[in-house]
Design a protein around this motif. Structure first.
Motif, PDB file in Angstrom:
ATOM      1  N   VAL A   1       6.861 -10.758  -7.597  1.00 35.67           N
ATOM      2  CA  VAL A   1       6.420  -9.600  -6.820  1.00 35.67           C
ATOM      3  C   VAL A   1       6.751  -8.330  -7.605  1.00 35.67           C
ATOM      4  N   ASP A   2       5.734  -7.568  -7.944  1.00 31.43           N
ATOM      5  CA  ASP A   2       5.909  -6.336  -8.709  1.00 31.43           C
ATOM      6  C   ASP A   2       6.330  -5.175  -7.805  1.00 31.43           C
ATOM      7  N   THR A   3       6.853  -4.150  -8.429  1.00 36.03           N
ATOM      8  CA  THR A   3       7.257  -2.921  -7.749  1.00 36.03           C
ATOM      9  C   THR A   3       6.122  -2.334  -6.916  1.00 36.03           C
ATOM     10  N   SER A   4       4.898  -2.375  -7.432  1.00 39.07           N
ATOM     11  CA  SER A   4       3.757  -1.807  -6.710  1.00 39.07           C
ATOM     12  C   SER A   4       3.565  -2.497  -5.361  1.00 39.07           C
ATOM     13  N   ILE A   5       3.844  -3.774  -5.297  1.00 43.57           N
ATOM     14  CA  ILE A   5       3.725  -4.523  -4.044  1.00 43.57           C
ATOM     15  C   ILE A   5       4.869  -4.153  -3.109  1.00 43.57           C
ATOM     16  N   LEU A   6       6.082  -4.134  -3.630  1.00 46.32           N
ATOM     17  CA  LEU A   6       7.254  -3.818  -2.812  1.00 46.32           C
ATOM     18  C   LEU A   6       7.162  -2.404  -2.242  1.00 46.32           C
ATOM     19  N   CYS A   7       6.713  -1.446  -3.040  1.00 47.59           N
ATOM     20  CA  CYS A   7       6.569  -0.061  -2.556  1.00 47.59           C
ATOM     21  C   CYS A   7       5.548   0.025  -1.429  1.00 47.59           C
ATOM     22  N   ASN A   8       4.471  -0.734  -1.528  1.00 46.62           N
ATOM     23  CA  ASN A   8       3.476  -0.747  -0.453  1.00 46.62           C
ATOM     24  C   ASN A   8       4.049  -1.367   0.807  1.00 46.62           C
ATOM     25  N   LEU A   9       4.773  -2.464   0.671  1.00 42.46           N
ATOM     26  CA  LEU A   9       5.347  -3.119   1.841  1.00 42.46           C
ATOM     27  C   LEU A   9       6.373  -2.228   2.535  1.00 42.46           C
ATOM     28  N   LEU A  10       7.122  -1.467   1.753  1.00 37.04           N
ATOM     29  CA  LEU A  10       8.147  -0.583   2.320  1.00 37.04           C
ATOM     30  C   LEU A  10       7.587   0.766   2.758  1.00 37.04           C
TER      31      LEU A  10
ATOM     32  N   ILE B   1      15.200  -2.493  -8.515  1.00 37.51           N
ATOM     33  CA  ILE B   1      15.722  -1.279  -9.147  1.00 37.51           C
ATOM     34  C   ILE B   1      14.655  -0.194  -9.202  1.00 37.51           C
ATOM     35  N   GLU B   2      13.442  -0.554  -9.648  1.00 36.35           N
ATOM     36  CA  GLU B   2      12.378   0.456  -9.738  1.00 36.35           C
ATOM     37  C   GLU B   2      12.025   1.013  -8.360  1.00 36.35           C
ATOM     38  N   THR B   3      11.956   0.167  -7.356  1.00 31.91           N
ATOM     39  CA  THR B   3      11.647   0.625  -6.004  1.00 31.91           C
ATOM     40  C   THR B   3      12.743   1.558  -5.505  1.00 31.91           C
ATOM     41  N   GLY B   4      13.986   1.197  -5.744  1.00 29.07           N
ATOM     42  CA  GLY B   4      15.103   2.065  -5.365  1.00 29.07           C
ATOM     43  C   GLY B   4      15.028   3.420  -6.057  1.00 29.07           C
TER      44      GLY B   4
ATOM     45  N   ILE C   1       9.820  -7.158 -16.159  1.00 35.64           N
ATOM     46  CA  ILE C   1       9.320  -8.150 -15.199  1.00 35.64           C
ATOM     47  C   ILE C   1       8.673  -9.309 -15.959  1.00 35.64           C
ATOM     48  N   LEU C   2       7.943  -8.989 -17.017  1.00 37.91           N
ATOM     49  CA  LEU C   2       7.352 -10.042 -17.849  1.00 37.91           C
ATOM     50  C   LEU C   2       8.443 -10.897 -18.500  1.00 37.91           C
ATOM     51  N   VAL C   3       9.503 -10.249 -18.974  1.00 39.49           N
ATOM     52  CA  VAL C   3      10.614 -10.978 -19.591  1.00 39.49           C
ATOM     53  C   VAL C   3      11.326 -11.832 -18.541  1.00 39.49           C
ATOM     54  N   GLU C   4      11.513 -11.288 -17.345  1.00 41.69           N
ATOM     55  CA  GLU C   4      12.120 -12.089 -16.273  1.00 41.69           C
ATOM     56  C   GLU C   4      11.285 -13.341 -16.014  1.00 41.69           C
ATOM     57  N   ARG C   5       9.971 -13.172 -15.987  1.00 44.05           N
ATOM     58  CA  ARG C   5       9.093 -14.334 -15.786  1.00 44.05           C
ATOM     59  C   ARG C   5       9.229 -15.325 -16.939  1.00 44.05           C
TER      60      ARG C   5
ATOM     61  N   HIS D   1      14.320  12.896   4.846  1.00 44.09           N
ATOM     62  CA  HIS D   1      14.055  11.992   5.972  1.00 44.09           C
ATOM     63  C   HIS D   1      13.396  10.709   5.471  1.00 44.09           C
ATOM     64  N   PHE D   2      12.355  10.862   4.663  1.00 43.48           N
ATOM     65  CA  PHE D   2      11.665   9.679   4.141  1.00 43.48           C
ATOM     66  C   PHE D   2      12.534   8.916   3.146  1.00 43.48           C
ATOM     67  N   ARG D   3      13.358   9.641   2.382  1.00 44.74           N
ATOM     68  CA  ARG D   3      14.274   8.997   1.446  1.00 44.74           C
ATOM     69  C   ARG D   3      15.195   8.044   2.213  1.00 44.74           C
ATOM     70  N   ARG D   4      15.782   8.526   3.309  1.00 42.03           N
ATOM     71  CA  ARG D   4      16.673   7.688   4.119  1.00 42.03           C
ATOM     72  C   ARG D   4      15.910   6.539   4.760  1.00 42.03           C
ATOM     73  N   LEU D   5      14.757   6.824   5.350  1.00 40.08           N
ATOM     74  CA  LEU D   5      13.969   5.801   6.023  1.00 40.08           C
ATOM     75  C   LEU D   5      13.603   4.669   5.059  1.00 40.08           C
ATOM     76  N   CYS D   6      13.130   5.031   3.877  1.00 44.58           N
ATOM     77  CA  CYS D   6      12.739   4.010   2.892  1.00 44.58           C
ATOM     78  C   CYS D   6      13.957   3.272   2.343  1.00 44.58           C
ATOM     79  N   ALA D   7      15.075   3.975   2.166  1.00 45.46           N
ATOM     80  CA  ALA D   7      16.297   3.318   1.698  1.00 45.46           C
ATOM     81  C   ALA D   7      16.773   2.302   2.737  1.00 45.46           C
ATOM     82  N   GLU D   8      16.661   2.646   4.002  1.00 44.06           N
ATOM     83  CA  GLU D   8      17.031   1.709   5.062  1.00 44.06           C
ATOM     84  C   GLU D   8      16.115   0.485   5.049  1.00 44.06           C
ATOM     85  N   ARG D   9      14.814   0.717   4.822  1.00 42.69           N
ATOM     86  CA  ARG D   9      13.870  -0.404   4.743  1.00 42.69           C
ATOM     87  C   ARG D   9      14.208  -1.307   3.562  1.00 42.69           C
ATOM     88  N   LEU D  10      14.491  -0.694   2.406  1.00 42.72           N
ATOM     89  CA  LEU D  10      14.839  -1.482   1.223  1.00 42.72           C
ATOM     90  C   LEU D  10      16.105  -2.292   1.475  1.00 42.72           C
TER      91      LEU D  10
END
Length: 153
Positions: free
Chosen positions: A4-13, A48-51, A124-128, A61-70
């Motif tokens: 799961v890439d950062t782009s996906i995680l950011c959308n979900l959060l 890490i990138e999403t954070g 992410i490619l190296v992790e894979r 406000h959004f910083r806290r809300l998204c941090a809580e979601r993460l």
């Protein structure tokens, strides 16, 4: 397996400025879960990138809300109730060597940077790659909305 890439995680959060494809991503996640199409792995890099994206939000406000979601998502990973498992990586000299060498892409970190593929996407490619090296008989792709990263996925 599918990373799961950062782009996906950011959308979900629903990270402001990074979640324009949220409905599409949610629908795709639901489809993947229903069809049990692939096991999902959450790379450390995506966390890490999403954070970092969240920490850079101008609105507190959004910083806290998204941090809580993460944090909530991370707790579900810890508890084993998330729709994905954590890709556990050993951050050592071998990992850094693979990152500098560009993993299996055939292009070095330097050349990727010059061509605008960031270190996070390359990691992410190296992790894979390292995941594939320690497992057998498995294929792994990357679920991403990033066109450049997708070309290597």
């Amino acid at each position: 397996m599918e990373f799961v890439d950062t782009s996906i995680l950011c959308n979900l959060l629903e990270v402001p400025g990074k979640s324009q494809d949220r409905e599409k991503v949610i629908a795709e996640l639901k489809r993947k879960r229903e069809l049990r199409e692939a096991d999902l792995l959450l790379p450390v890099t995506a966390i890490i990138e999403t954070g970092n994206h969240i920490a850079q939000l101008a609105d507190g406000h959004f910083r806290r809300l998204c941090a809580e979601r993460l944090a909530g998502v991370l707790v579900t990973v810890i508890e084993g109730t998330a729709p994905w498992a954590l890709n556990e990586v050993e951050w050592n000299a071998a990992h850094l060597r693979a990152l500098v060498d560009g993993g299996s892409t055939g292009t070095t970190l330097i050349e990727h940077a010059c061509n605008r593929l960031g270190c996070g996407d390359l990691n992410i490619l190296v992790e894979r790659d390292r995941y594939l090296a320690r497992t057998s008989g498995v294929t792994a792709t990357i679920w991403t909305l990033d066109g450049l990263l997708a070309s290597y996925a």
